[in-house]
Design an enzyme around this catalytic site. Sequence first.
Site, PDB file in Angstrom:
ATOM      1  N   SER A 254     154.396  61.945 -10.084  1.00 19.00           N
ATOM      2  CA  SER A 254     154.203  60.629  -9.460  1.00 19.00           C
ATOM      3  C   SER A 254     153.052  60.712  -8.469  1.00 19.00           C
ATOM      4  CB  SER A 254     155.470  60.213  -8.722  1.00 19.00           C
ATOM      5  OG  SER A 254     155.570  60.966  -7.531  1.00 19.00           O
ATOM      6  N   LYS A 255     152.797  59.588  -7.821  1.00 21.04           N
ATOM      7  CA  LYS A 255     151.677  59.548  -6.876  1.00 21.04           C
ATOM      8  C   LYS A 255     151.812  60.591  -5.775  1.00 21.04           C
ATOM      9  CE  LYS A 255     150.235  54.796  -7.561  1.00 21.04           C
ATOM     10  NZ  LYS A 255     150.238  53.432  -7.088  1.00 21.04           N
ATOM     11  N   ARG A 256     153.058  60.988  -5.512  1.00 16.62           N
ATOM     12  CA  ARG A 256     153.245  62.028  -4.488  1.00 16.62           C
ATOM     13  C   ARG A 256     152.500  63.312  -4.852  1.00 16.62           C
ATOM     14  NH1 ARG A 256     157.740  64.091  -4.875  1.00 16.62           N
ATOM     15  NH2 ARG A 256     158.537  62.763  -6.515  1.00 16.62           N
TER      16      ARG A 256
END
Length: 500
Positions: A254-256
């Site tokens: 994910s964007k994390r």
Amino acid sequence: MAEQIRVRFAPAPTGYMHIGNLHTALFNWLFARQQGGAMVLRIEDTDELRSTPEALGVVYDGLRWLGLDWDEGPNVGGPYRPYVQSERLEIYQAYVQKLVDAGRAYECFCTPEELEEQRQLMRARGVPPRYDGRCRDLTEEDKQRRREEGRESCTRFRVKETGNTIINDIIQGEVTYDNALIGDPVIVKTSGYPTYHLAVVVDDHLMEITHVIRAVEHLPNTQIHLQLQQALDIEPPRYAHLPLILGEDRTKLSKRHGAVAVTDYAAQGFLPEAMFNFLALLGWSPGSEEEILSRQQILERFSLEACGSSPSVFDVAKAEWMNGEYVNRADPQYLADWVLPILQEADLMEAEPSHQRQQWLVAVVELMQSRVKLLSTFTTWARYFFTDDFEYENRARREWLNDAQTPPKLTALANRLEALSAWTPDTIEGTVRGLADELGLSAAKVIHPCRAAVTGTTIGPSLFHLMALIDQSAVVGRLRRAADLSAASELQPSGDEESQ
Ligand code: GLU
């Protein structure tokens, strides 16, 4: 006649394309192309997010970047158009009516607050939250009263309360869901828009999709889709749910994890053919240890049956290594075409370089390509080709630039190089070695400080070749600048040297 294979890639147009979406598109494409089937692009914009031309453009660009084409879709048309769900609302309405008539769909008047209350109660009772079915059997009077209260309604699908739903998935195998555990899903929202569940089932049917290849996150949805198909007397397609893609910490990518948008990878200078190869190996194995496989080789060997069900990790270092392999082997002219926009974005190349400048860029690329993994390196470590404005690395400062003997060497070298009438690797080399001889030094004692002054680094390609690609006057200027800064003790290693 053999069955005509039809697959679809069905993104929601959010103006952003996750690398996981591209992975799904790739696997659909591989299967379609290998089977001589059709690849359909369908835009699923039944979410609040409406489709905009920009959002569609992001989808098209992502697919084109990887070299994936499609046979039917919003921009190319096809026998099952329209291919954008918001243009198919009337079509869905007929199917909803069919479900209502069969007693399998009903109006639900619950407010968001009531639904939240239901969820809380279930959680408190320790059961997985789901819709409790309270509007299932409302009488006409009940409904009328609610309408008079000004309540809005949605439509829900009445799922089975007993038994199991079994999915025979090509990749995940046989998966069994207990029907008692799901609540009745919404199929038409209060806004009148269908939900994903309804639209996907209707469209896969009408578009004669034979294989639904999508991310495993959709597997729980499939139990609803199978029930809907049964209620509508629709023959289900075959399902193949692709394994999860994890970040290096083994949580869902994910964007994390930093860059996950397709555009981020392109901007970093991943070559599409390297990304094609890398993504194909996430979840699929050619059955050998080989890792560098061309598009053609992958196409020849690909099969859904050879896809594994266990999650695969998006190993960034491996992706970069693989990109490096492709960069290393690529035609310099081709690479320069990818590097140019990256340089332009960083203001390191002009918007419309002359033919001569373009040829120069090809020469720079050719000299550097064996050392570069990501093309964005040209804007960082190798920016010295394009600008005088670069940093002196600590190692260059410590080993060569912070040395009292360096300024006179650099000044002498600048004077001699300035006088050269031909600027070639040979004349530069002759000058550098000639100076070393005269000073009674090994050539290395001149070459290293010279490299540090001209590039700010201690490593790189052949110094004489790289200098020949930089303007004579710029090289002379850099040598004098480094000599001055060094003499003024301004090139001392800085701060946290150990970490460099
Ligand atoms: N629109 C869905 C998504 O973007 C597609 C799911 C499917 O392939 O059925 O996740």
